[in-house]
Design an enzyme around this catalytic site. Structure first.
Site, PDB file in Angstrom:
ATOM      1  N   ASP A   1      -7.455 -12.061  -4.269  1.00  0.00           N
ATOM      2  CA  ASP A   1      -7.429 -10.844  -3.263  1.00  0.00           C
ATOM      3  C   ASP A   1      -7.783 -11.407  -1.819  1.00  0.00           C
ATOM      4  O   ASP A   1      -6.900 -10.880  -1.010  1.00  0.00           O
ATOM      5  CB  ASP A   1      -8.535  -9.607  -3.747  1.00  0.00           C
ATOM      6  CG  ASP A   1      -8.497  -8.673  -2.883  1.00  0.00           C
ATOM      7  OD1 ASP A   1      -7.358  -7.956  -2.314  1.00  0.00           O
ATOM      8  OD2 ASP A   1      -9.417  -7.960  -2.495  1.00  0.00           O
TER       9      ASP A   1
ATOM     10  N   TRP B   1     -10.056  -8.210  12.295  1.00  0.00           N
ATOM     11  CA  TRP B   1      -9.384  -7.762  11.023  1.00  0.00           C
ATOM     12  C   TRP B   1      -7.755  -7.919  11.467  1.00  0.00           C
ATOM     13  O   TRP B   1      -7.211  -8.550  10.712  1.00  0.00           O
ATOM     14  CB  TRP B   1      -9.790  -6.405  10.708  1.00  0.00           C
ATOM     15  CG  TRP B   1      -9.071  -5.849   9.470  1.00  0.00           C
ATOM     16  CD1 TRP B   1      -8.869  -6.173   8.182  1.00  0.00           C
ATOM     17  CD2 TRP B   1      -7.677  -4.888   9.846  1.00  0.00           C
ATOM     18  NE1 TRP B   1      -7.858  -5.772   7.740  1.00  0.00           N
ATOM     19  CE2 TRP B   1      -7.178  -4.846   8.473  1.00  0.00           C
ATOM     20  CE3 TRP B   1      -7.464  -4.247  10.930  1.00  0.00           C
ATOM     21  CZ2 TRP B   1      -6.300  -3.806   8.231  1.00  0.00           C
ATOM     22  CZ3 TRP B   1      -6.404  -3.225  10.675  1.00  0.00           C
ATOM     23  CH2 TRP B   1      -5.727  -3.247   9.294  1.00  0.00           C
TER      24      TRP B   1
ATOM     25  N   ASN C   1       0.980  -1.180   0.011  1.00  0.00           N
ATOM     26  CA  ASN C   1       0.175  -0.142   0.182  1.00  0.00           C
ATOM     27  C   ASN C   1       0.768   1.258   0.107  1.00  0.00           C
ATOM     28  O   ASN C   1       0.224   2.430  -0.073  1.00  0.00           O
ATOM     29  CB  ASN C   1      -0.902  -0.001   1.002  1.00  0.00           C
ATOM     30  CG  ASN C   1      -2.183  -0.948   0.755  1.00  0.00           C
ATOM     31  OD1 ASN C   1      -2.414  -1.462   0.090  1.00  0.00           O
ATOM     32  ND2 ASN C   1      -2.741  -1.256   2.243  1.00  0.00           N
TER      33      ASN C   1
ATOM     34  N   ARG D   1     -14.872  -3.569   6.161  1.00  0.00           N
ATOM     35  CA  ARG D   1     -14.482  -4.540   5.657  1.00  0.00           C
ATOM     36  C   ARG D   1     -15.629  -5.450   5.276  1.00  0.00           C
ATOM     37  O   ARG D   1     -16.656  -5.055   5.604  1.00  0.00           O
ATOM     38  CB  ARG D   1     -13.711  -5.320   6.772  1.00  0.00           C
ATOM     39  CG  ARG D   1     -12.282  -4.988   7.037  1.00  0.00           C
ATOM     40  CD  ARG D   1     -11.271  -5.151   5.761  1.00  0.00           C
ATOM     41  NE  ARG D   1      -9.929  -4.509   5.970  1.00  0.00           N
ATOM     42  CZ  ARG D   1      -9.548  -3.310   5.438  1.00  0.00           C
ATOM     43  NH1 ARG D   1     -10.581  -2.645   4.757  1.00  0.00           N
ATOM     44  NH2 ARG D   1      -8.379  -2.784   5.676  1.00  0.00           N
TER      45      ARG D   1
ATOM     46  N   GLU E   1      -2.833  -0.531  -7.782  1.00  0.00           N
ATOM     47  CA  GLU E   1      -4.172  -0.770  -7.153  1.00  0.00           C
ATOM     48  C   GLU E   1      -4.778   0.603  -7.351  1.00  0.00           C
ATOM     49  O   GLU E   1      -5.911   0.852  -7.643  1.00  0.00           O
ATOM     50  CB  GLU E   1      -4.038  -1.243  -5.858  1.00  0.00           C
ATOM     51  CG  GLU E   1      -5.279  -1.799  -5.189  1.00  0.00           C
ATOM     52  CD  GLU E   1      -5.248  -2.275  -3.737  1.00  0.00           C
ATOM     53  OE1 GLU E   1      -5.758  -3.237  -3.581  1.00  0.00           O
ATOM     54  OE2 GLU E   1      -4.909  -1.367  -3.001  1.00  0.00           O
TER      55      GLU E   1
ATOM     56  N   HIS F   1      -1.404   2.071   9.587  1.00  0.00           N
ATOM     57  CA  HIS F   1      -2.451   1.942   8.546  1.00  0.00           C
ATOM     58  C   HIS F   1      -3.128   3.194   8.752  1.00  0.00           C
ATOM     59  O   HIS F   1      -2.119   4.182   8.798  1.00  0.00           O
ATOM     60  CB  HIS F   1      -3.367   0.789   8.818  1.00  0.00           C
ATOM     61  CG  HIS F   1      -4.356   0.226   7.452  1.00  0.00           C
ATOM     62  ND1 HIS F   1      -5.152   1.320   6.958  1.00  0.00           N
ATOM     63  CD2 HIS F   1      -4.463  -0.682   7.157  1.00  0.00           C
ATOM     64  CE1 HIS F   1      -5.739   0.562   6.271  1.00  0.00           C
ATOM     65  NE2 HIS F   1      -5.117  -0.468   5.657  1.00  0.00           N
TER      66      HIS F   1
ATOM     67  N   SER G   1       2.908  -2.011   5.083  1.00  0.00           N
ATOM     68  CA  SER G   1       3.973  -3.100   5.214  1.00  0.00           C
ATOM     69  C   SER G   1       5.108  -2.529   4.694  1.00  0.00           C
ATOM     70  O   SER G   1       6.423  -2.684   5.443  1.00  0.00           O
ATOM     71  CB  SER G   1       3.487  -4.369   4.415  1.00  0.00           C
ATOM     72  OG  SER G   1       3.322  -3.911   2.939  1.00  0.00           O
TER      73      SER G   1
END
Ligand code: SFD
Ligand code: AMP
Length: 634
Positions: free
Chosen positions: A355, A222, A64, A253, A128, A392, A439
């Site tokens: 995914d 999650w 990401n 989610r 993405e 995040h 990450s």
């Protein structure tokens, strides 16, 4: 199981890396290079096995954070502005920029080590979204941890890693962090790690709040169940200043199995609608103006996307759906050749399943169990319970030193990622106010911190010793739950219910209930207020008393006891900081019903610090420095 049967093992090192996740692997890889140069020793300690530990355990389907700086499309400033906007103005630009300027090289290393990254026909990474690239990431953590282990092994005697050793507590001497204690969850061993520099990278926290999953689904969340607030506990207990402890993350989610939505929103360009088929982001766009300037910038901050969705549910317009069928159909609609359209459809279907299979396998099982074919029917999405994950879209963690070239004396005090406690560094989810590192950014921040920590070791040759009394005191504290169980187990005939102790599972339920009902959990629509927070804090005081009665019948329960003590401190700092910030700034994460507006005077960091000497908390306001913008103006 008797505490006295545990052997005490003393391990001496220069750099001690706590955790084996993305940031720890980055630190081990980079620090090994500098350790070799300066003949230093590195020890890494993970509570699990690094191949599958931490948030990336199951794998991921995207990286990401990748800027692609060499393509010239993005700049570091663009990224910093994106992060700042997403966090409603509260971010350390210097830290975000420091990660952003190094992250591409990290991603290139991942690829070199064998991580398959999606490529187009010209060999370019497939994005993405603007900052995210697609990967075949089922084995992501295996690949990254192998590189970290190899780097440590290449140091010979000077590189060591310990797996399945649970870290409980910092070792302090005269205000300096000189190590950590923990115990093996497989062998009867109590570990005392003595170090010149300690790097805290033990991830974020889950199960502080009552999860939505109950009964047969209990434990499903999650965020990985293994990350339980050790990072925050460690830095708070060392006396370090913390930041953004109020900035939890509430991800949206796929409902019940917590599958990721990023690929659907960004790659497949799907809409989310209410049950009537209305796009609530369009329908409620005007409501974002109240949260300007951040609410009106694109992309809409994650917490505000949540907020609009929560309002739909409040008004009875649920369920909320990810319109997978619509998105897939749109992608094939313009293909005139029927065969080609069918081929494309199959391709999209397989991408959709991958995914989930890359990172949240249970979501694929959920689809299979409910006969859901994404190309045919929409899927429910929902806001999860809150988590603490600053890498995040949350921001909680230690207040750390930033790079000198982008900062001032308020933000930079010597070594990158050093906390306010000498000898103690933090990175990844352990460091705060530098969100959206994900990450790749966490690994990168680990590299930055690892390099700085070796420099610290070189500059600070002497480490105070640890006395036998100190070791015995820590031993007694760590093993107390075993003794409590042993002393009282015969009092009742049920091993789990006893007036003289509390088992960790019950303790966790109690904590989660308090946090959910008083601190704005999922079951109360993420709403809270001063009276509720104060009541919650009062109940946490009782929990602190009860923590002294935690009981463990084996090593696994001993770990569970400590996980919950760690969670308790994470919870307390969270409530205290929400109470301190008298406004609503992230309405989709938590809403202060008594202060429902965002206020300009609160465009500041809300920091906190626990004083080990007096056992008291200090709340601190700090200016948001705005480094990049300022530097450009100069
Ligand atoms: O999109 C102790 N993240 C994603 N990042 C991406 O780049 N792409 C994605 O696709 C991502 N997705 C995602 C992500 C996270 C989660 C939970 C899910 C999905 C379901 C974010 C990254 O995973 C995250 O940013 C990094 O992993 C953060 O790195 P770090 O090092 O701060 O945390 P860690 O990797 O979880 O490691 C923690 C380590 O600490 C150990 N540990 N060790 C000793 N003693 C203790 N007491 C300890 N407590 C914990 C752990 O074992 C672990 O080794 S997406 O869906 O959002
Ligand atoms: P997620 O699967 O929600 O963790 O998202 C993965 C990445 O996509 C993260 O970088 C998110 O910030 C981003 N993202 C997810 N949904 C959206 C959205 N609707 N708009 C913009 N960015 C998004």
């Amino acid at each position: 199981m008797k505490a006295e049967n545990f052997e005490t093992v003393i391990v001496e090192t220069d750099l001690l890396i706590l955790g084996g996740g993305m940031a720890a692997c980055g630190a081990a890889f980079e620090a090994s290079h500098w350790a070799k140069k300066h003949n230093r020793k590195i020890v890494l300690v993970d509570k699990a096995a690094m191949e599958r530990s931490g948030a990336v355990a199951m794998g991921l389907s995207a990286i990401n954070l990748y800027l692609g700086l060499k393509n010239g499309k993005n700049t570091i400033e663009d990224y910093v502005n994106y992060v700042k906007n997403d966090l409603m103005g509260i971010t350390r630009e210097d830290l975000v920029a420091n990660i952003a300027r190094h992250v591409d090289s990290t991603v290139h290393l991942f690829e070199k080590w064998g991580l398959p990254i999606w490529k187009d026909e010209e060999g370019n990474y497939i994005n993405e979204g603007r900052w995210q690239i697609m990967i075949h990431g089922e084995a992501y953590k295996n690949i990254v941890s192998e590189a970290a282990k190899t780097a440590l092994k290449e140091l010979g005697e000077n590189g060591r890693y310990y797996e399945r050793v649970f870290i409980t507590e910092p070792i302090m001497e005269g205000g300096r962090c000189i190590g950590a204690v923990g115990f093996s969850v497989r062998e009867m061993k109590f570990y005392v790690f003595r170090a010149r520099a300690v790097l805290d990278t033990m991830g974020g926290a889950v199960h502080v709040f009552r999860p939505r999953s109950v009964g047969e689904g209990l434990g499903r969340s999650w965020y990985p169940p293994f990350n339980s607030g050790a990072s925050a506990y460690f830095t708070i207990r060392a006396g370090a200043e913390m930041t953004c402890q109020e900035v939890r993350f509430v991800p949206v989610r796929f409902k019940d199995s917590y599958g990721p939505v990023g690929a659907w929103f960004l790659l497949f360009k799907s809409r989310a609608t209410n049950a009537k088929g209305e796009d609530y982001m369009e329908k409620r766009a005007k409501e974002l103006e109240k949260w300007a300037p951040y609410g009106t910038v694109k992309p809409t901050p994650a917490n505000l996307r949540n907020y609009l969705m929560l309002k739909e549910i409040e008004e009875g317009n649920g369920p909320i759906y990810m319109r997978t069928e619509e998105a897939i159909k749109k992608h094939v609609a313009d293909i005139p050749d029927e065969k080609e359209a069918r081929r494309k459809l199959k391709h999209l279907e397989s991408e959709a399943w991958e995914d989930f299979l890359d990172m949240t396998i249970s979501q694929a099982l959920n689809w299979a169990a409910h006969n859901i074919m994404p190309e045919e029917s929409p899927s429910e999405i929902s806001a999860c319970e809150p988590y603490f994950i600053s890498s995040h879209s949350g921001a909680s963690g230690a207040w750390v030193s930033g790079p000198a070239d982008l900062g001032n004396s308020e933000t930079s005090w010597g070594y990158d990622n050093l906390t306010t406690v000498p000898g103690l560094f933090a990175a990844g989810d352990a460091s705060g106010a530098s969100s959206h590192k994900f990450s790749s950014g966490s690994f990168t921040e680990g590299r930055i911190a690892g390099k700085a920590a070796i420099a610290y070791c070189v500059d600070n040759e002497i480490t105070p010793g640890i006395s036998d009394d100190q070791i015995n005191e820590l031993r007694e504290m760590v093993f107390k739950p075993l003794a409590t169980y042993d002393d009282n187990k015969d009092y009742a005939n049920d091993p789990d219910v006893n007036p003289n102790f509390i088992k960790p599972k019950m303790f966790m339920f109690r904590l989660q209930k308090i946090m959910d009902e008083y601190a704005g959990g999922a079951s109360v629509g993420f709403r809270t207020s001063e009276p509720l927070l104060k009541k919650g804090l009062e109940y946490l005081e009782f929990m602190k008393e009860d923590a002294g009665k935690l009981a463990a019948s084996d090593m696994n329960e001993l770990m569970r006891c400590w996980e919950n003590i760690h969670r308790l401190w994470q919870a307390e700092s969270h409530i205290r900081t929400m109470l301190f910030r008298e406004e609503t700034r992230w309405p989709g994460y938590y809403f202060r019903t008594d202060f429902p507006e965002m206020k300009s005077e609160w465009e500041v960091f809300a920091n906190c610090k626990w004083d080990p000497g007096s056992d008291s908390w200090q709340m601190i306001k700090r200016e948001v420095p705005g480094m990049i913008t300022k530097k450009q103006e100069e």
